[in-house]
Motif scaffolding. Structure first.
Motif, short mmCIF file in Angstrom:
data_model
loop_
_atom_site.label_atom_id
_atom_site.label_comp_id
_atom_site.label_asym_id
_atom_site.label_seq_id
_atom_site.Cartn_x
_atom_site.Cartn_y
_atom_site.Cartn_z
N ALA A 274 0.90 -0.94 0.34
CA ALA A 274 -0.41 -0.13 -0.16
C ALA A 274 1.10 1.20 0.49
O ALA A 274 2.32 1.41 0.36
CB ALA A 274 -1.17 0.10 1.51
N THR B 49 -4.02 -0.84 6.83
CA THR B 49 -4.93 -0.71 7.27
C THR B 49 -6.20 -1.46 7.76
O THR B 49 -7.20 -1.89 8.25
CB THR B 49 -5.32 0.53 7.88
OG1 THR B 49 -5.83 1.52 6.53
CG2 THR B 49 -4.50 1.40 8.28
N VAL C 53 -5.69 -3.56 -1.83
CA VAL C 53 -5.69 -2.50 -1.70
C VAL C 53 -4.03 -2.02 -2.16
O VAL C 53 -3.66 -3.02 -2.94
CB VAL C 53 -5.72 -2.71 0.21
CG1 VAL C 53 -4.59 -1.14 0.62
CG2 VAL C 53 -6.82 -3.67 0.89
C1 LIG Z 1 -0.88 2.45 4.62
C2 LIG Z 1 -1.45 2.70 4.17
N1 LIG Z 1 -1.71 3.72 2.78
C3 LIG Z 1 -2.11 4.03 2.01
C4 LIG Z 1 -3.62 2.97 1.83
C5 LIG Z 1 -4.16 3.07 1.07
O1 LIG Z 1 -4.88 2.06 -0.14
P1 LIG Z 1 -5.58 2.40 -1.70
O2 LIG Z 1 -4.59 2.28 -3.06
O3 LIG Z 1 -5.80 0.99 -1.61
O4 LIG Z 1 -6.34 3.19 -1.65
C6 LIG Z 1 -4.10 1.91 2.85
C7 LIG Z 1 -5.21 1.62 3.01
O5 LIG Z 1 -5.46 0.86 3.42
C8 LIG Z 1 -2.93 1.91 3.48
O6 LIG Z 1 -3.63 1.22 4.93
#
Ligand SMILES: Cc1ncc(COP(=O)(O)O)c(C=O)c1O
Ligand SMILES: Nc1ncnc2c1ncn2[C@@H]1O[C@H](COP(=O)(O)OP(=O)(O)O)[C@@H](O)[C@H]1O
Ligand SMILES: [Mg+2]
Length: 290
Positions: free
Chosen positions: A19, A47, A221
């Motif tokens: 992520a 998260t 994610v």
């Molecule tokens: C630590 C963290 N960073 C970034 C994101 C964003 O991820 P996404 O690209 O799915 O929006 C998340 C999503 O849960 C996260 O937990």
């Protein structure tokens, strides 16, 4: 020989899985960009597992790290800044200070803001001060904004009635200052259940793109972070906005195909690396207008 672009990527890092920077850095490197990762948080995992360990970076560390790069004479080589998940509005303001410092040294430097607001229904959301900061402060400075539908709804204060309504909402965000708004994931009444749709809106026009919607037992994610990172990387490599949009959709689709084939919850970036660089399919964007 063409110069390799340099990109400062300011977003989260996860030790396990993908992520934020952990989803975007390797793909951006793989397509040919030198990435300077600055991690706004270091968490054990993303998260949406519902539990994690780790810490948010103190906001003052962001300008300090940027100054450290200036002190060795390298800051003027920064061609772009990418920002994603913010631990606080104070971190967001520190990023804008860094962006201003970089733009003063390199007026051509670009800033892409991914206004990450999380998914309240998946148990992940950001404080109201962060969403206010993104709309009121970051949008005025960013060259590119890449919201998903939930984030676009939050900016607009309403849900769309139709595809054309999504377009109107994206245009309203464009009017706040960015050169382009990429809506990474559209959702509106009447949308076909078989496709995943995206939108690119610039001063020159608007483009709509469809790719297959793949079935996952649990939505992966980091897809948004991968999307924003590849879009900016391809722009730095010389693509037009529409070409970068089409490339990004194609490369992200390749990652999702591999992830689905492996029945993995985490994105299969390493296994998909050659197809990130050279997607086998090319989704074409079609021009649309209100
Ligand atoms: C630590 C963290 N960073 C970034 C994101 C964003 O991820 P996404 O690209 O799915 O929006 C998340 C999503 O849960 C996260 O937990
Ligand atoms: N082609 C696809 N098929 C199925 N799900 C997808 C596809 N592309 C993206 N997704 C999922 O759709 C959701 C929304 O994606 P998006 O809004 O672009 O990014 P994010 O929520 O990761 O910022 C994510 O949960 C992502 O895993
Ligand atoms: Mg996102």
């Amino acid at each position: 020989m063409k110069r390799t672009p340099h990109l400062l990527a300011i977003q989260s890092h996860v030790v396990f899985g993908h992520a934020g920077n952990s989803a975007a850095v390797f793909p951006m490197q793989r397509v040919g960009v030198n990435v300077w990762p600055l991690n706004t948080v270091q968490f054990s995992n993303h998260t949406q597992y519902g539990q994690w360990a780790g810490e948010v970076l103190a906001p003052q560390q962001i300008p300090e790290l940027v100054e450290g790069i200036a002190a060795i004479g390298e800051l003027g080589n920064c061609d772009a800044v990418l920002s994603g998940y913010l631990g606080s509005a104070a971190q967001g303001r520190a990023i804008l200070t860094g962006v201003a410092r970089i733009k003063a040294m390199n007026p051509k430097a670009l800033y892409l803001c991914d206004p990450v607001m999380g998914h309240p229904e998946k148990g992940c959301s950001v404080p109201a001060e962060v969403s206010d900061f993104l709309l009121e402060e970051a949008a005025a400075v960013a060259d590119f904004m890449c919201p998903n539908q939930l984030e676009l709804d939050s900016f607009s204060g309403r849900k769309p009635q139709s595809l054309f309504d999504c377009l109107a909402m994206a245009r309203a965000l464009l009017a706040r200052g960015p050169k382009a708004v990429l809506v990474k994931h559209l959702d509106y009444p009447g949308k076909s259940a078989e496709v995943f749709e995206m939108l690119l809106v610039t001063a020159e026009g608007s483009w709509h793109l469809q790719r297959p919607l793949l079935a996952f037992p649990r939505q992966p994610v980091g897809v948004g972070d991968l999307t924003s990172g590849l879009f900016l990387a391809r722009i730095l490599l010389g693509d037009s906005l529409v070409a970068a949009f089409e490339f990004t959709a194609s490369a992200v689709h390749e990652v999702l195909l591999e992830t689905q084939a492996c029945a993995s919850y985490e994105l299969e970036l390493v296994r998909a690396q050659d197809r990130i660089a050279h997607p086998r399919v090319r989704f074409e964007a079609t021009s649309i207008s209100l």
